[in-house]
Each structure stands twice: as C-alpha cells, then as structure tokens.
Design an enzyme around this catalytic site. Structure first.
Site, PDB file in Angstrom:
ATOM      1  N   TYR A 139       0.833  -1.214   0.000  1.00  0.00           N
ATOM      2  CA  TYR A 139       0.000   0.000   0.000  1.00  0.00           C
ATOM      3  C   TYR A 139       0.862   1.257   0.000  1.00  0.00           C
ATOM      4  O   TYR A 139       0.658   2.166  -0.817  1.00  0.00           O
ATOM      5  CB  TYR A 139      -0.916  -0.033   1.218  1.00  0.00           C
ATOM      6  CG  TYR A 139      -1.936   1.067   1.272  1.00  0.00           C
ATOM      7  CD1 TYR A 139      -1.891   2.040   2.266  1.00  0.00           C
ATOM      8  CD2 TYR A 139      -2.969   1.139   0.350  1.00  0.00           C
ATOM      9  CE1 TYR A 139      -2.837   3.049   2.334  1.00  0.00           C
ATOM     10  CE2 TYR A 139      -3.918   2.140   0.405  1.00  0.00           C
ATOM     11  CZ  TYR A 139      -3.849   3.098   1.397  1.00  0.00           C
ATOM     12  OH  TYR A 139      -4.794   4.095   1.454  1.00  0.00           O
ATOM     13  N   ASN A 167      -5.877   9.646   8.737  1.00  0.00           N
ATOM     14  CA  ASN A 167      -6.952   8.836   9.329  1.00  0.00           C
ATOM     15  C   ASN A 167      -8.296   9.551   9.301  1.00  0.00           C
ATOM     16  O   ASN A 167      -8.416  10.673   9.785  1.00  0.00           O
ATOM     17  CB  ASN A 167      -6.610   8.478  10.771  1.00  0.00           C
ATOM     18  CG  ASN A 167      -5.431   7.546  10.871  1.00  0.00           C
ATOM     19  OD1 ASN A 167      -4.311   7.914  10.515  1.00  0.00           O
ATOM     20  ND2 ASN A 167      -5.656   6.332  11.338  1.00  0.00           N
ATOM     21  N   ARG A 211      -2.347   9.147  16.570  1.00  0.00           N
ATOM     22  CA  ARG A 211      -2.972   9.368  15.280  1.00  0.00           C
ATOM     23  C   ARG A 211      -3.759  10.685  15.357  1.00  0.00           C
ATOM     24  O   ARG A 211      -3.996  11.231  16.429  1.00  0.00           O
ATOM     25  CB  ARG A 211      -3.930   8.218  14.917  1.00  0.00           C
ATOM     26  CG  ARG A 211      -3.281   6.848  14.773  1.00  0.00           C
ATOM     27  CD  ARG A 211      -2.376   6.782  13.559  1.00  0.00           C
ATOM     28  NE  ARG A 211      -1.861   5.446  13.345  1.00  0.00           N
ATOM     29  CZ  ARG A 211      -0.719   4.997  13.841  1.00  0.00           C
ATOM     30  NH1 ARG A 211       0.017   5.784  14.627  1.00  0.00           N
ATOM     31  NH2 ARG A 211      -0.304   3.775  13.585  1.00  0.00           N
ATOM     32  N   ASP A 269       4.154  -0.580  12.029  1.00  0.00           N
ATOM     33  CA  ASP A 269       3.050   0.305  12.417  1.00  0.00           C
ATOM     34  C   ASP A 269       3.632   1.649  12.851  1.00  0.00           C
ATOM     35  O   ASP A 269       4.513   1.695  13.707  1.00  0.00           O
ATOM     36  CB  ASP A 269       2.260  -0.321  13.561  1.00  0.00           C
ATOM     37  CG  ASP A 269       0.945   0.395  13.788  1.00  0.00           C
ATOM     38  OD1 ASP A 269       0.836   1.144  14.775  1.00  0.00           O
ATOM     39  OD2 ASP A 269       0.022   0.212  12.981  1.00  0.00           O
ATOM     40  N   PRO A 270       3.179   2.767  12.267  1.00  0.00           N
ATOM     41  CA  PRO A 270       3.765   4.072  12.608  1.00  0.00           C
ATOM     42  C   PRO A 270       3.561   4.412  14.079  1.00  0.00           C
ATOM     43  O   PRO A 270       2.488   4.183  14.638  1.00  0.00           O
ATOM     44  CB  PRO A 270       3.005   5.054  11.703  1.00  0.00           C
ATOM     45  CG  PRO A 270       2.450   4.219  10.605  1.00  0.00           C
ATOM     46  CD  PRO A 270       2.160   2.885  11.214  1.00  0.00           C
TER      47      PRO A 270
END
Length: 703
Positions: free
Chosen positions: A524, A553, A590, A652-653
């Site tokens: 992705y 997000n 996030r 995963d950030p």
C-alpha cells in the site's frame, strides 16, 4: 514568501520580562520573525510596573514604541493601516477597545495571540474579561493560542473563530543554553506563587524534601505567603532575573515544572518555563497533563510525576541518566520548539489569513464547495462504494452532478449506496480498475475523475498485497488514460502512509518519508507512492490537470466494523461490551478527521483552479494517542469493556499528524468537526447498524 511583511504587534510588554512570560515569548518570536526579513513594530502601553523594571528598551531587531492611553494609539494609525498584519496580545490594558480599534483601522489581517487561553475562556464565561470580548473571536482572522488540542476545536466550533491555531511559547536556544555552574540543588522550581499550583508544589517538591532531608531544594519566585512551612532543606529565592535563568537551571540536578490547574484541565498547554529549562539542558520533572507526551517523550526527554514517590525515584536515579535526559530534551527543543519553528507558524497563518481576505467571494466554501458551479458535471468516482467513496457520491449527487460509481466490491458495499441508487443522476458499474476499463466507459466524456479505488485498512490491503499494488499502479494508469481521452480533471487519493513511520513530526508535504519497501505494509505505502509518481509524470507531460490528496486517518458512518481500523474496532467492541483491543501499549498517536470534513477537502482540492499545488495533506491536526481515544470512546458509549493489549504489528507508525498549513493557505480548508461530535455521530451509526443486524437475524430465525 514573495516579500517581507510589515507587522504591528500590540502586546502586554516587550520591554520588561520581570514577572511575566509575555516579554520572553514575544522577544524570542519577534526576533526570529525579524531574522526571516519581516519588519516589526511593537506598541506597548506605558505602565508603572513594567516601566520600573525594564530590561530591554531598544531592541535592534524591531521597533519598540510606547503609548500612554487609548488616545495615544491614534499616533500610530497610519502605520497600522499600512501594515500587512496586526497581532493583538492577551492581557493588553483596555484590550477590548484596543482590539476594536485595530480591527477598525487595519486593512490587513488582524490576529489575536492568547497566552492564557483556558483562563480567557473561563473569564468570558464569567463576563469579567477586560482584554477580549466574545464577539471579537469570530472577527479576528486568526486566533493564536498557547493551548492546542480540543481548545482549538472549541474556539472554532463554539466561538466561530475562522482559524484557531496553536502557537506555543518558545525560548531562544542561544540565550537559554547549557552553562557551567556549581551544582547547588537537587530539585529546583522557578515560578510565581499561585493558589492552584501550590498543592502540586506541596506534593511534588515539599513532600519529597521532607522525605529526603539529605538533599537540597529551592523554590524561586515572588508572592509566596509568609505562612508556608518550608522544610529546612528548601531554600527560598524571591526573584531570579531572566538573564540568570540558565545558571539557575545549571545549578539544579532536576527542575520541576508545575502547570496551572486550568491549563491542566484543558491540556496541550506547555509553559514558557518548561521550554526554558529544556533548552538549557536541565532534566525536567513535570506534572502530568494531556498533550505533554506529544511535546517530549516521557522517560527519555522528561520525567512525569503524579506522586511524591515518582519524584523521589527520579532523584535517586543515576546522575548520568539525568544528564542524558536533559541533553535529549534540548535536542527536542532544537528539532521542534525553537522560536524559528514558531515564527514559521505565524508567517504561514498570517499569509493564509491575508489570502482569505483577498479571496473572491464566489470561491467555493468549505461547507458548500460546489454550490457556485454553473453547470452540472459528469463525475466518475472509482471506489465509490467504499467508506469515503460513498460519502463523496452522496455529496456530488446533492450538488446536482451526474455520478458514475465504479467499484469491484472487494471492500466496498452496495449498502453504502442505498440512497444514491434511488437518484436518477446516479449509475453503478461493477468493475476492477486493475483490468482495462470497459469500452463503453472509455467512449464517455467525464468532467471529473476521482480515484479512491484501493483497500485502505491494513487487514484488507494486506489480504491480497499483489492486487493492492496493481490497483495503485495499473488502476491509476487506466484512469489517467480515461482522463486524458475525455479531458477530465483527475484527483488521486493518496495517503499519509507515504510518510511511513515518520521521523519528522508533524508531517509536511515536503517530507519524503521513512518507508520500508519490503515490509507487510509496503504493497500500500509503495503502491501509493508509485501512483503519485505516475500522476505527476502525467502532469509534467502536460497531458491534463491533476490533483493529489494525501489523506490521514478518517472516520465516520459507514466504516466497516470488520475493516480493522482503530475507530471501527474500538466503537464496535465498546458497543458490544467486548474487550477492547489495543495494539502495542497505546502510546502511538494518530489524528482523526471526520468524513464530512474530508469530503469537503477532496472536492475543494479538485476544484482548485490555481497553479499545480503539488500533493496536499488532508486530515485533522489534533493528535492524540490510541489510549486517549479509548478513553473518549468508553466515555461516549458508556461501555464497561476492559482493555486488552496485543503486540504492535510490524512497521506500524508510532506517530502520525498532518501539517495542514498548505491546505489552509492554498484551499482555505481545515476540519471543523470536533472529535467528540464526530465520534457521537459515528457511534450512533454503529449502534443503529448493530440494531438492524439483530432485527434481520431475528426475522430470519422467525421465518
């Protein structure tokens, strides 16, 4: 920036830093503004207190002038009228009248800079604020605030500020730097007495002093009552001149940061002393409040303390560990919290405000971005049955356009198109954009083509990584060919995933990212990066008009409970009173944008008629940790779900927050829906969807 700006500042004080953080803040900020080429005039009201304690009368980086009363301001009316921008500070004497005068006289943008936003809002509620009237908030072009986070949403939503922006204080790292000084204290505190801070000082300094009588402590600052029972190992100093602050911090093994109660309640409210101490390389022990971990990393750059035991443990830690933490905090200051960083924010937001004032009244607004279009258009939405795509279809249909939805239904759902299917100006075509587009589609003419055709949640796009990559590469190739053939404007929805696990925070469009090309998310991340390359190659070859949105997000109704995204997971689990799954320790952050705001951003970007703006971040800049999101969801749902922790997925950030300055300046776009309001609507939708599923299941059993 094409030219220097003429800026007039009406502030509490620049000449005297005695007993106030305003002067320290303004000095650092305006000195950096001047270094960027801007011309600054600072107007200060003559007051006996500051006049008697001046420590800067003739700065060489700006013009400082004094006025005696409101009538005295008229002498500067011509300067104000000619200025590109005016900034009015909080606590200015007769500030309401000063603000009205500035708005009346100025021809450029007028901003308000609030160094005590929670106090200001509380005083407005009590109707006893003498430097700002509630009506003025919507009139100021920008509201700069020492407090960030949800307070900014409140200013925009409740008080109708056109642009509320966090502008934290900062300390000049050249002035506030590590110096050599004899070690005198194990823990110091520098701050004026206040009733709301005193209980915290009692808990985090006085009680540890009682428990550690062999260590030395100091409290420096004026106005402490004579009846305080200081332990024998706590020294009192009535005043430390600002010039001596670096030596004061250097003489301390640790220094304590204590935040005003209203600032703690609001969160996201760092004090000037926090930045001063960190810039000096002093290891800081701080009370705990929301948003502090976004400024400094707990345990690495700062010690968070809630109890005397926390402070005692820190004071008993190795000296080398404390020194390492202090140096790490200074590095964080240099990387993200210098006056230059703040000056860049001011410059960007003032330019955006000036652009808004010049903008044509017929330009589409954020609320109705296509109302002014003269003719209905034919619009293709690839991926139109998905979460974002279906909302985009609904908005375009409501604006009177003819919409063709293209979707393979791999992750899309026809249920999302229930209302659209009832419209005569809507068509649905089932097709996978990896395959060449149907001949009947290639023969049609489209005015606009939106490419949203890709699974966007990690479980979904990782389920078939090859197809994900091909969707990004072949899909955009096929859609660009259609755009070129039909003369359509093309918009690619890219993603914040192009930044990977970012080493720059927040992420501007100029950041090139930190992406693993071989990790499980690469199909992705790299797929979207390739799609951007193809799109901008098309643009460089002058084959058509393109726009690229980097979406952060997004949440809202129609999120699938099974798609694995954090909001849908938390809400569906909380409503079912199931254990809430948190991956990692919940500290990863996030920024969540409500779907209506995102759709407005996409349409506004598509309709932008200026020069090629390049990729533009679209998202909500308010950052919070997953653990904080869990708390909000539990509160809004009333759920008693327990929280269970699972290992963090690979790549995963750790942090993700958009810098949307470009979207604000180029598009006059920013999100307006608060997290709480957006989550309520999302929860209501999930609750209704669950009830409908139960009803259908019961009906099936009855049949």
């Amino acid at each position: 920036m094409s030219r220097p700006l003429d800026i007039v500042v009406l502030g509490l004080s620049l000449s005297s830093s005695w007993g106030n953080g305003h002067a320290v803040t303004f000095r650092a900020l305006l000195k950096s503004m001047a270094a960027r080429g801007h011309r600054i005039l600072f107007l200060e009201r003559e007051t006996p207190w500051y006049a008697a304690h001046r420590d800067l009368e003739n700065p060489d980086w700006c013009e400082l002038r004094f006025y005696s009363d409101l009538e005295g301001l008229d002498a500067f009316a011509d300067r104000l009228a000619a200025a590109d921008a005016v900034i009015v500070g909080s606590y200015v004497p007769d500030g309401v009248q000063v603000g009205d005068w500035a708005r009346r006289v100025a021809r450029g943008a007028v901003a308000f800079y609030d160094i005590d936003t929670p106090v200001t809002l509380a005083r407005l509620q009590r109707h006893d604020c003498d430097y700002l009237a509630e009506r003025q908030i919507r009139d100021y072009d920008v509201y700069f605030s020492f407090t960030g986070g949800p307070t900014l949403e409140r200013l925009e939503h409740d008080f109708r500020s056109p642009a509320a922006r966090a502008l934290y204080c900062s300390a000049d790292p050249e002035t506030y730097r590590p110096v050599d000084a004899p070690r005198r204290w194990d823990l110091s505190y520098l701050g004026t007495w206040s009733a709301d801070r005193q209980p915290v000082l009692e808990r985090l300094l006085i009680e540890p002093a009682r428990r550690l009588p062999h260590l030395s402590f100091v409290v420096a600052g004026p106005q402490y009552p004579d009846d305080i029972a200081w332990p024998a190992n706590v020294q009192r100093i009535d005043h430390v001149p600002p010039a001596d602050h670096p030596a004061f911090y250097a003489a301390s093994r640790f220094t304590l940061n204590v935040t005003r109660a209203d600032m703690v309640e609001a969160g996201h409210s760092p004090s000037i002393r926090l930045f001063e101490a960190a810039a000096c390389g002093a290891p800081v022990i701080s009370d705990v409040w929301l948003g502090l971990d976004a400024l400094f990393t707990p345990g690495e750059e700062i010690v968070l303390a809630e109890s005397p035991e926390d402070v005692v443990a820190a004071l008993q830690s190795p000296a080398a560990e404390a020194r390492r933490m202090g140096l790490a905090a200074r590095e964080r200051i240099l990387a993200a919290h210098t006056p230059d960083h703040r000056a860049e924010t001011v410059e960007r937001e003032l330019l955006a405000a000036m652009a808004r004032r010049r903008s044509d009244d017929t330009q589409p607004s954020r609320e109705t971005p296509m109302k002014t279009l003269k003719d209905p258009r034919t619009v293709l939405v690839a991926g139109g049955a998905g979460f974002l795509g279906s909302h985009l279809c609904d908005r375009l249909l409501a604006e009177g356009h003819h919409v063709v939805c293209l979707d393979n239904l791999q992750t899309g759902d026809l249920g999302n198109l229930d209302q659209a299917m009832k419209r005569p100006n809507f068509e649905f075509i089932r097709h996978d954009v990896v395959e060449p587009l149907p001949a009947r589609l290639m023969e049609r003419r489209f005015d606009r083509i939106y490419d949203l055709a890709c699974a966007a949640s990690p479980p979904q796009y990782q389920a078939d990584p090859q197809h994900t990559m091909l969707t990004c590469v072949l899909g955009v190739t096929h859609l660009l060919a259609l755009a070129e053939k039909s003369g359509a404007r093309f918009l690619l929805t890219s993603t914040s995933e192009v930044y990977g696990d970012p080493e720059v925070h927040p992420q501007p469009e100029t950041y090139r990212g930190n992406v693993s090309p071989i990790g499980p998310r690469a199909c992705y991340d790299e797929g979207k990066r390739a799609a951007e390359t193809l799109t901008f190659d098309y643009d460089r070859q002058d084959r058509g008009v393109v726009r690229v949105a980097r979406i952060f997000n997004t949440y809202g109704p129609r999120l699938s409970a099974a798609d694995g995204r954090v909001v849908s997971n938390l809400v569906s689990q909380a409503l079912a009173d199931e254990p809430i799954t948190v991956f990692g320790d919940g500290s990863q952050t996030r920024s969540f944008c409500y779907v209506d705001d995102m759709i407005s951003g996409l349409i506004t970007l598509m309709e932008h008629d200026g020069p090629q703006p390049g990729p533009i971040n679209l998202g909500n800049p308010v950052e919070l940790s997953v653990s904080q999101l869990v708390e909000v969801v539990l509160e809004l749902t009333g759920s008693a779900s327990e929280v269970v922790y699972r290992p963090l997925p690979p790549d995963d950030p750790r942090r993700r927050r958009p810098d949307i300055g470009k979207a604000a300046a180029v598009l006059d776009w920013r999100p307006t829906t608060s997290l709480e309001d957006g989550l309520r609507r999302t929860i209501d939708w999930f609750d209704g969807a669950a009830a409908e599923a139960r009803r259908r299941a019961a009906a099936a059993i009855g049949a």
